[in-house]
Motif scaffolding. Structure first.
Motif, PDB file in Angstrom:
ATOM      1  N   LEU A   1       0.996  -1.542   0.180  1.00 33.38           N
ATOM      2  CA  LEU A   1       0.109  -0.060  -0.113  1.00 33.38           C
ATOM      3  C   LEU A   1       0.624   1.111  -0.398  1.00 33.38           C
ATOM      4  O   LEU A   1       0.593   1.898  -0.895  1.00 33.38           O
ATOM      5  N   TRP A   2       1.762   1.115   0.365  1.00 34.13           N
ATOM      6  CA  TRP A   2       2.540   2.143   0.809  1.00 34.13           C
ATOM      7  C   TRP A   2       3.615   2.585  -0.636  1.00 34.13           C
ATOM      8  O   TRP A   2       3.942   3.783  -0.288  1.00 34.13           O
TER       9      TRP A   2
ATOM     10  N   MET B   1       4.408   6.033  -5.206  1.00 32.56           N
ATOM     11  CA  MET B   1       4.399   6.438  -7.248  1.00 32.56           C
ATOM     12  C   MET B   1       3.209   6.904  -7.035  1.00 32.56           C
ATOM     13  O   MET B   1       4.096   7.771  -7.664  1.00 32.56           O
ATOM     14  N   LEU B   2       2.143   7.179  -6.510  1.00 27.67           N
ATOM     15  CA  LEU B   2       1.197   8.084  -7.089  1.00 27.67           C
ATOM     16  C   LEU B   2       1.898   9.243  -6.615  1.00 27.67           C
ATOM     17  O   LEU B   2       1.766  10.461  -7.792  1.00 27.67           O
ATOM     18  N   VAL B   3       2.498   9.778  -5.250  1.00 24.44           N
ATOM     19  CA  VAL B   3       3.021  11.298  -4.879  1.00 24.44           C
ATOM     20  C   VAL B   3       3.735  11.820  -5.858  1.00 24.44           C
ATOM     21  O   VAL B   3       3.374  12.534  -6.026  1.00 24.44           O
TER      22      VAL B   3
ATOM     23  N   ALA C   1       4.668   8.532   3.670  1.00 22.37           N
ATOM     24  CA  ALA C   1       4.575   7.706   3.338  1.00 22.37           C
ATOM     25  C   ALA C   1       5.810   7.109   3.005  1.00 22.37           C
ATOM     26  O   ALA C   1       5.735   5.353   3.186  1.00 22.37           O
ATOM     27  N   SER C   2       6.755   7.602   2.657  1.00 24.65           N
ATOM     28  CA  SER C   2       7.863   6.929   3.068  1.00 24.65           C
ATOM     29  C   SER C   2       8.824   6.829   4.238  1.00 24.65           C
ATOM     30  O   SER C   2       8.593   5.584   4.477  1.00 24.65           O
ATOM     31  N   ALA C   3       8.543   7.079   5.425  1.00 25.19           N
ATOM     32  CA  ALA C   3       8.539   7.397   7.116  1.00 25.19           C
ATOM     33  C   ALA C   3       7.522   5.577   7.300  1.00 25.19           C
ATOM     34  O   ALA C   3       7.926   5.115   8.342  1.00 25.19           O
TER      35      ALA C   3
ATOM     36  N   ALA D   1       9.733   7.171 -10.524  1.00 27.67           N
ATOM     37  CA  ALA D   1       8.286   7.011  -9.847  1.00 27.67           C
ATOM     38  C   ALA D   1       7.805   5.678 -10.886  1.00 27.67           C
ATOM     39  O   ALA D   1       7.815   4.992 -10.203  1.00 27.67           O
ATOM     40  N   LEU D   2       8.854   5.622 -11.742  1.00 24.67           N
ATOM     41  CA  LEU D   2       8.845   3.792 -11.857  1.00 24.67           C
ATOM     42  C   LEU D   2       9.766   3.618 -11.434  1.00 24.67           C
ATOM     43  O   LEU D   2       9.476   2.290 -11.680  1.00 24.67           O
ATOM     44  N   ALA D   3      10.956   4.098 -10.828  1.00 22.65           N
ATOM     45  CA  ALA D   3      11.993   3.699 -10.436  1.00 22.65           C
ATOM     46  C   ALA D   3      11.649   3.169  -8.787  1.00 22.65           C
ATOM     47  O   ALA D   3      11.629   1.824  -8.277  1.00 22.65           O
ATOM     48  N   MET D   4      10.181   3.387  -8.347  1.00 19.80           N
ATOM     49  CA  MET D   4       9.657   3.057  -7.021  1.00 19.80           C
ATOM     50  C   MET D   4       9.062   0.856  -7.380  1.00 19.80           C
ATOM     51  O   MET D   4       8.715   0.105  -6.672  1.00 19.80           O
TER      52      MET D   4
END
Length: 407
Positions: free
Chosen positions: A96-97, A102-104, A130-132, A190-193
């Motif tokens: 989920l995170w 990616m969306l953010v 979201a990262s934390a 975002a793609l790298a995520m």
């Protein structure tokens, strides 16, 4: 008596669980996914704002976006108590995170500076949150996934992936921005995520799949009670604060010392400290993780901690003898090598101390406690270096490391 041993830490040769290669291999991309967003809400974002001509006063306000990293223990009980309706309590939250990150990042790319600084600032804060939160559940998943003999190498691989993620979102993102622009760069990030998402979708279920707390109250109170109920709890928590303190104390001013006192150029320091130093840190973490599986956690903490303390004396020797390029390279590489080894053992200790019912909250609390020493070391370090001089400063940084080893 060994506090680490009483904390339930495992050493090498205890037992082997099939599937080690799969468990350990996925920690590299999961660590990469954890490290990737950090610079994108801090240093890289600051560079974007600077290039776009944003006033320095407003750029300074964007530093507040980093607050979620220091406060993440406040909502970690929610991630222990509740489970998404897919996968399991740990992998479900991880997925989920990662999707949220990616969306953010896509939203930041589409918004840009032209979309309004307030909106971009809100998205940066959302990215850090979201990262934390992602870090919380990755730490919990790693803790619940690995048996004791694999914790050292698992920690090392996770740290390696994390540093590589930071490198991609830091240095590589800055290079890309010159060629394809900032919005396209953030889309690439975002793609790298997706590397983390693919790892999560193929990851095995945790070995230690403990039941979730029965109530939110238990999720908040239980982790604290569990830590404080341990034998010699006060000494154990003090050791967590002090173990990396000598390393942090010297590290706060190492770059300033090399440039201002010894007269090395920023480029020279960058090549050695940020280039060779990063490689040495990663090799130290991987080597320390492998050694930990052989000699056990207690001896690893002791010997790697001693190496961390002794390498601070290398800077003391530089302060005594003055500028020497070879000496600087040897000292910086040795310090980063020892620091990487100490980090692998220390992360393995934090994993060993967690109750699998409360892995997310207990790891978040312990890591926040460990960060306290690093945060508090900065102000007195600067005052001492100015008042006593560099020779005494680095000698004291060695002495500051000894109480953690004694504990």
């Amino acid at each position: 008596m060994s506090i680490a041993a009483k904390g339930g830490a495992g050493g090498g040769g205890e037992y082997r669980v099939p599937g080690a290669a799969r468990r350990l291999g996925l920690l590299l991309p999961l660590g990469f996914a954890s490290g990737l967003p950090l610079a994108l809400s801090s240093g890289t974002l600051q560079a974007w704002l600077t290039v776009e001509g944003v006033a320095i006063e407003r750029i300074g306000l964007f530093a507040l976006a980093g607050l979620p990293y220091t406060l993440k223990f406040l909502w970690s009980p929610l991630l222990d108590r509740y489970s998404p309706p897919w996968l399991d309590r740990r992998r479900g939250w991880v997925l989920l995170w990662q999707g949220s990150l990616m969306l953010v990042l896509v939203a930041m790319a589409l918004c840009g500076v032209d979309g309004g600084l307030w909106l971009l600032g809100f998205l940066a804060l959302l990215l850090a949150f979201a990262s934390a939160s992602h870090d919380i559940v990755i730490d919990a998943y790693r803790t619940d996934l690995l048996p004791p003999p694999e914790r050292g190498l698992g920690a090392a691989l996770n740290v390696t992936g994390y540093r590589l993620g930071m490198l991609v979102s830091g240095a590589l993102a800055l290079i890309l921005s010159d060629r394809i622009g900032w919005s396209a760069t953030y889309l690439c990030m975002a793609l790298a995520m997706s590397a983390g998402i693919l790892a999560t979708l193929t990851a095995p279920a945790p070995l230690y799949a403990a039941t979730a707390p029965r109530s939110l109250k238990e999720a908040v109170v239980g982790p604290l009670q569990g830590l404080l109920a341990r034998p010699q709890a006060t000494a154990l928590l003090a050791m967590i604060v002090l173990y990396k303190l000598g390393d942090a104390f010297a590290g706060t001013l190492t770059i300033a010392f090399l440039i201002r006192e010894l007269g090395f150029s920023a480029a020279e320091v960058g090549v050695v400290a940020k280039g060779a130093g990063l490689v040495a840190t990663l090799l130290g973490a991987l080597g320390g993780g492998a050694l930990l599986a052989r000699i056990g956690l207690f001896r690893s903490l002791l010997w790697f901690g001693l190496l961390q303390a002794v390498t601070n004396l290398g800077f003391w020797a530089l302060a005594l003898h003055g500028k020497n390029a070879l000496g600087m390279a040897v000292v910086v590489v040795a310090e980063n090598l020892a620091g990487g080894m100490g980090t692998a053992a220390f992360v393995a200790l934090l994993m060993a101390l967690c109750d699998h019912h409360y892995s997310a909250t207990q790891y978040a609390l312990l890591s926040a406690l460990a960060a306290l020493g690093r945060v508090l070391a900065g102000p007195p370090a600067g005052e001492l270096a100015a008042a006593a001089g560099w020779v005494w400063f680095f000698l004291l940084s060695f002495l500051v490391a000894l109480p953690g080893l004694w504990l």
